[in-house]
Design a protein around this motif. Sequence first.
Motif, PDB file in Angstrom:
ATOM      1  N   ILE A   1      29.910  84.463  82.912  1.00  0.00           N
ATOM      2  CA  ILE A   1      30.602  84.999  83.989  1.00  0.00           C
ATOM      3  C   ILE A   1      29.966  85.097  85.575  1.00  0.00           C
ATOM      4  CG2 ILE A   1      31.676  87.223  84.998  1.00  0.00           C
ATOM      5  CD1 ILE A   1      32.900  87.557  82.169  1.00  0.00           C
ATOM      6  N   SER A   2      28.616  85.324  85.137  1.00  0.00           N
ATOM      7  CA  SER A   2      27.901  85.562  86.356  1.00  0.00           C
ATOM      8  C   SER A   2      27.332  84.260  86.992  1.00  0.00           C
ATOM      9  CB  SER A   2      26.571  86.477  86.366  1.00  0.00           C
ATOM     10  OG  SER A   2      25.714  86.265  85.368  1.00  0.00           O
TER      11      SER A   2
ATOM     12  N   LEU B   1      34.593  82.637  93.704  1.00  0.00           N
ATOM     13  CA  LEU B   1      35.213  83.820  92.938  1.00  0.00           C
ATOM     14  C   LEU B   1      36.849  83.810  92.847  1.00  0.00           C
ATOM     15  CD1 LEU B   1      35.042  86.551  91.632  1.00  0.00           C
ATOM     16  CD2 LEU B   1      35.309  87.816  93.855  1.00  0.00           C
TER      17      LEU B   1
ATOM     18  N   ALA C   1      37.134  80.414  90.319  1.00  0.00           N
ATOM     19  CA  ALA C   1      36.704  80.802  88.918  1.00  0.00           C
ATOM     20  C   ALA C   1      36.990  82.171  88.440  1.00  0.00           C
ATOM     21  CB  ALA C   1      35.096  80.813  88.611  1.00  0.00           C
TER      22      ALA C   1
ATOM     23  N   TRP D   1      39.414  82.273  85.155  1.00  0.00           N
ATOM     24  CA  TRP D   1      38.910  82.004  83.916  1.00  0.00           C
ATOM     25  C   TRP D   1      37.740  83.296  83.560  1.00  0.00           C
ATOM     26  CZ3 TRP D   1      33.232  81.802  83.771  1.00  0.00           C
ATOM     27  CH2 TRP D   1      32.820  81.096  82.532  1.00  0.00           C
ATOM     28  N   MET D   2      37.089  83.988  84.614  1.00  0.00           N
ATOM     29  CA  MET D   2      36.251  84.873  84.279  1.00  0.00           C
ATOM     30  C   MET D   2      37.004  86.172  83.861  1.00  0.00           C
ATOM     31  SD  MET D   2      34.054  84.592  87.810  1.00  0.00           S
ATOM     32  CE  MET D   2      33.222  86.310  87.577  1.00  0.00           C
TER      33      MET D   2
ATOM     34  N   MET E   1      36.663  87.841  80.003  1.00  0.00           N
ATOM     35  CA  MET E   1      36.335  89.324  79.901  1.00  0.00           C
ATOM     36  C   MET E   1      37.535  89.909  78.939  1.00  0.00           C
ATOM     37  SD  MET E   1      34.881  90.831  83.431  1.00  0.00           S
ATOM     38  CE  MET E   1      36.167  90.497  84.484  1.00  0.00           C
TER      39      MET E   1
END
Length: 89
Positions: free
Chosen positions: A20-21, A62, A65, A68-69, A73
């Motif tokens: 994620i990062s 951000l 993406a 998707w992030m 989660m």
Amino acid sequence: MNAQSVMTLGQQALQLLLMISAPLLLTALAVGLVVAVFQAATQVNEATLSFLPKLVAVIAALVIAGPWMMSMMVSYLRTLIESIPGAIG
């Protein structure tokens, strides 16, 4: 819940954190490198020149993406919540 499943959940959490990062960190790294090369070539040392492009690029990453992030989660959280009954009994 045995120690192996706890380790697996911990490993999955760390892997998810890295996944994620990564888009945001790599975007900031790439933009920072481009700005640094530009500053070195032009000999302009302005602090806002390096901060603002990175900020704009990270916000754009951000936005791109983000869905998707969030899905990653939510998927991990769903797996984590579904594993609670196995941990209790």
